[in-house]
Write a protein that holds these residues in place. Structure first.
Motif, mmCIF file in Angstrom:
data_model
loop_
_atom_site.group_PDB
_atom_site.id
_atom_site.type_symbol
_atom_site.label_atom_id
_atom_site.label_comp_id
_atom_site.label_asym_id
_atom_site.label_seq_id
_atom_site.Cartn_x
_atom_site.Cartn_y
_atom_site.Cartn_z
ATOM 1 N N SER A 136 -3.150 -37.600 1.701
ATOM 2 C CA SER A 136 -2.144 -37.938 0.690
ATOM 3 C C SER A 136 -1.411 -39.228 1.052
ATOM 4 C CB SER A 136 -1.126 -36.801 0.542
ATOM 5 O OG SER A 136 -1.760 -35.649 0.042
ATOM 6 N N ASP A 139 -3.688 -42.226 0.369
ATOM 7 C CA ASP A 139 -4.324 -42.228 -0.949
ATOM 8 C C ASP A 139 -3.905 -43.465 -1.743
ATOM 9 O OD1 ASP A 139 -5.355 -41.783 -3.479
ATOM 10 O OD2 ASP A 139 -4.506 -39.773 -3.680
ATOM 11 N N THR A 142 -2.543 -43.133 -5.557
ATOM 12 C CA THR A 142 -1.212 -42.623 -5.900
ATOM 13 C C THR A 142 -0.096 -43.542 -5.419
ATOM 14 O OG1 THR A 142 -1.075 -41.292 -3.871
ATOM 15 C CG2 THR A 142 -2.005 -40.234 -5.853
#
Length: 177
Positions: A136, A139, A142
């Motif tokens: 995350s 990433d 995003t």
């Protein structure tokens, strides 16, 4: 800067001086306990044992310096971007995720947040909790700001980075387009 680098090294080797010559204000964090040595390893282990992390301390310092830079009268606060090299890039990914409002991020590395030297010394980003979130954190789809990624040590040089920074979509009501 990365592990074992100081501010002067980053200025001279990793485009700090070249970006300044292109008209950008450049502030380089002088890392503490960042030599990839026994001091960094011992500090990382001690902080983790106390429920803290050296990465957290360094990101906090980075965010404080960002505030200082944004207050400088010759700097457009909405145009403050972050550039990291090596371990500095790994910490940069955290900084741009933690505090919004960066204009852009330039990086030459993503982190696993379990970095250790071959001899077992721990680096500042060792954190099992961050390791679990590494996908995350890294990433690119995003990330809410423009991202410039180059290979390790920025072999493309200053021109594409400077061009990228000049094109980043700054949100200034006082800026004529």
């Amino acid at each position: 800067p990365g592990h074992g680098d100081d501010a002067q090294w980053h200025r001279d080797r990793y485009l700090g001086a070249a970006l300044a010559a292109e008209g950008f204000a450049v502030l380089i964090l002088e890392p503490r306990a960042g030599g990839g040595d026994e001091v960094e390893s011992r500090t990382s282990r001690t902080l983790l044992a106390a429920g803290r992390s050296l990465a957290g301390v360094k990101v906090y310092e980075l965010l404080l310096l960002r505030r200082v830079l944004r207050e400088h009268p010759r700097v457009r606060p909405e145009a403050v971007a972050l550039m990291g090299h090596s371990g500095g890039s790994v910490l940069g990914w955290l900084a741009v995720r933690i505090e919004p409002g960066w204009a852009a991020f330039a990086t030459d590395l993503q982190g696993s947040y379990l970095s250790a030297m071959p001899d077992g010394r721990w680096l500042d980003d060792v954190s099992p909790a961050l390791h679990a979130l590494r996908h995350s954190i890294n990433d690119t789809t995003t990330l809410p700001i423009p991202l410039y990624q180059d290979a390790y040590e920025y072999p493309a040089g200053v021109r594409p980075l400077a061009d990228f920074l000049r094109k980043a979509p700054y949100q200034s009501p006082n800026r004529a387009e």
